[in-house]
Scaffold this active site. Structure first.
Site, PDB file in Angstrom:
ATOM      1  N   LYS A 143       0.838  -1.206   0.000  1.00  0.00           N
ATOM      2  CA  LYS A 143       0.000   0.000   0.000  1.00  0.00           C
ATOM      3  C   LYS A 143       0.871   1.252   0.000  1.00  0.00           C
ATOM      4  O   LYS A 143       0.623   2.204  -0.738  1.00  0.00           O
ATOM      5  CB  LYS A 143      -0.945  -0.022   1.213  1.00  0.00           C
ATOM      6  CG  LYS A 143      -2.051  -1.067   1.057  1.00  0.00           C
ATOM      7  CD  LYS A 143      -2.790  -1.378   2.340  1.00  0.00           C
ATOM      8  CE  LYS A 143      -3.755  -2.552   2.099  1.00  0.00           C
ATOM      9  NZ  LYS A 143      -4.449  -3.002   3.309  1.00  0.00           N
ATOM     10  N   GLN A 167      -4.521  -1.502   9.545  1.00  0.00           N
ATOM     11  CA  GLN A 167      -4.466  -2.845   8.965  1.00  0.00           C
ATOM     12  C   GLN A 167      -5.101  -3.865   9.914  1.00  0.00           C
ATOM     13  O   GLN A 167      -4.748  -3.918  11.090  1.00  0.00           O
ATOM     14  CB  GLN A 167      -3.003  -3.217   8.656  1.00  0.00           C
ATOM     15  CG  GLN A 167      -2.849  -4.537   7.943  1.00  0.00           C
ATOM     16  CD  GLN A 167      -3.453  -4.546   6.537  1.00  0.00           C
ATOM     17  OE1 GLN A 167      -3.317  -3.586   5.781  1.00  0.00           O
ATOM     18  NE2 GLN A 167      -4.151  -5.616   6.196  1.00  0.00           N
ATOM     19  N   ASP A 177     -10.729   3.017   3.768  1.00  0.00           N
ATOM     20  CA  ASP A 177     -11.025   1.583   3.665  1.00  0.00           C
ATOM     21  C   ASP A 177     -12.537   1.359   3.505  1.00  0.00           C
ATOM     22  O   ASP A 177     -12.971   0.283   3.088  1.00  0.00           O
ATOM     23  CB  ASP A 177     -10.545   0.853   4.937  1.00  0.00           C
ATOM     24  CG  ASP A 177      -9.354  -0.063   4.662  1.00  0.00           C
ATOM     25  OD1 ASP A 177      -9.083  -0.346   3.478  1.00  0.00           O
ATOM     26  OD2 ASP A 177      -8.718  -0.484   5.642  1.00  0.00           O
TER      27      ASP A 177
END
Ligand code: NAP
Length: 282
Positions: A53, A97, A120
């Site tokens: 990422k 995460q 997200d």
């Protein structure tokens, strides 16, 4: 019939080039989109994901911050870091995460992220916006699947889509996105009585389970589009999806490979969401 491949790597390259152009335009106006990625603990798979990422941020010209914290970090400390990033004007997207260490409440942590920076798309405000059709960030993996369907010019209106899996991060938002495009949507899960009877009716199958070889050729209607979200390892440790690729490609009309399918598109949509967040901050 041998299915046509939907190449996630190629589509990603194209989409990221477009994102990079938009990032450059923003930079010329004095704003560099910024993503903060927080990793707690030392899960090796998570470490690979966050590295990819951060790398993608660099490739598209975005600013990124990677915070790695030991598994001993307390939930209160993590919430404090999120609060600091919520008010940091150089950061437009915040990603924590998952999975988090067992002593943390993942939902509480996600809810601490400002919905304006929830790239997200896991915040309850983002989920509610998707459900009601209001603007908001869409979860990256199903959003990437929608872009893949768009890339082949697939008309979803009136088609039957069968989504296998009902998680909050893939299955449910996927079903909602397909519904917004006027597909008739069936959601299957571990208690579905006859999965094959469902998938055989499908014009589009999205497999998001995490079980290698779950979807076999005899479960697919000739010409169907098959999107494989699953990420599993075969007996040689090689990455594979939920779909028996070799068999299903002889029946399907379109198919995504693993690797090189949905995976790269997930990170690409994260870049797209971060760029959108930066543009919206202006
Ligand atoms: P998850 O939270 O474990 O959900 C799995 C879903 O599959 C559940 O809804 C479960 O049903 C259902 N299921 C389990 N066994 C089934 C069966 N035999 N038949 C039908 N449904 C069944 O997983 P997830 O987070 O959604 O992820 C799914 C897969 O996608 C994993 O392999 C994951 O690694 C992968 N993934 C890939 C990407 C990417 O970028 N490519 C991103 C995210 C996830 P119940 O709800 O009834 O338990």
């Amino acid at each position: 019939m041998t299915a046509q491949l939907i190449d996630g790597n190629a589509l990603s390259r194209e989409t990221r080039a477009d994102i990079a152009r938009r990032v450059q335009t923003l930079k010329e106006r004095g704003l560099t989109p910024g993503l903060a990625v927080i990793l707690v603990g030392d899960d090796p798979a998570s470490a690979v994901y966050v590295r990819n990422k951060v790398k993608a941020c660099g490739e598209t010209g975005m600013h990124s911050v990677l915070e790695t914290w030991p598994a001993s970090m307390t939930e209160a400390e993590l919430l404090a870091r999120i609060q600091a990033l919520n008010s940091d004007p150089s950061i437009h997207g915040i990603l924590v995460q998952l999975p988090l260490p067992g002593h943390m409440n993942a939902q509480k942590v996600i809810e601490a992220i400002s919905p304006d920076k929830d790239v997200d798309g896991f915040h309850v405000a983002s989920a509610g916006a998707l459900m009601t059709g209001l603007p908001g960030f869409w979860p990256c993996t199903p959003h990437g699947c929608m872009k893949m369907l768009e890339s082949i010019g697939y008309e979803l209106r009136g088609k039957h889509a069968v989504v296998i899996g009902r998680s909050n991060i893939v299955g449910k938002p996927m079903a909602m996105m397909l519904l917004h495009k006027s597909a008739t949507v069936t959601i299957c899960h571990s208690a579905t009585a006859d999965l094959k009877a469902m998938t055989l009716q499908a014009d589009v199958i999205v497999a998001a389970v995490g079980k290698r070889g779950l979807v076999t050729a005899d479960m697919v209607k000739p010409g169907a589009v098959v999107l494989d979200v699953g990420m599993n390892r075969d007996e040689h440790g090689k990455l594979c999806g939920d779909v028996d690729f070799a068999g299903v490609r002889e029946v399907a009309g379109w198919i995504t490979p693993v690797p090189g399918g949905v995976g790269p598109m997930t990170i690409t949509m994260l870049m797209a969401n971060t760029l959108d967040a930066a543009e919206q901050s202006l």
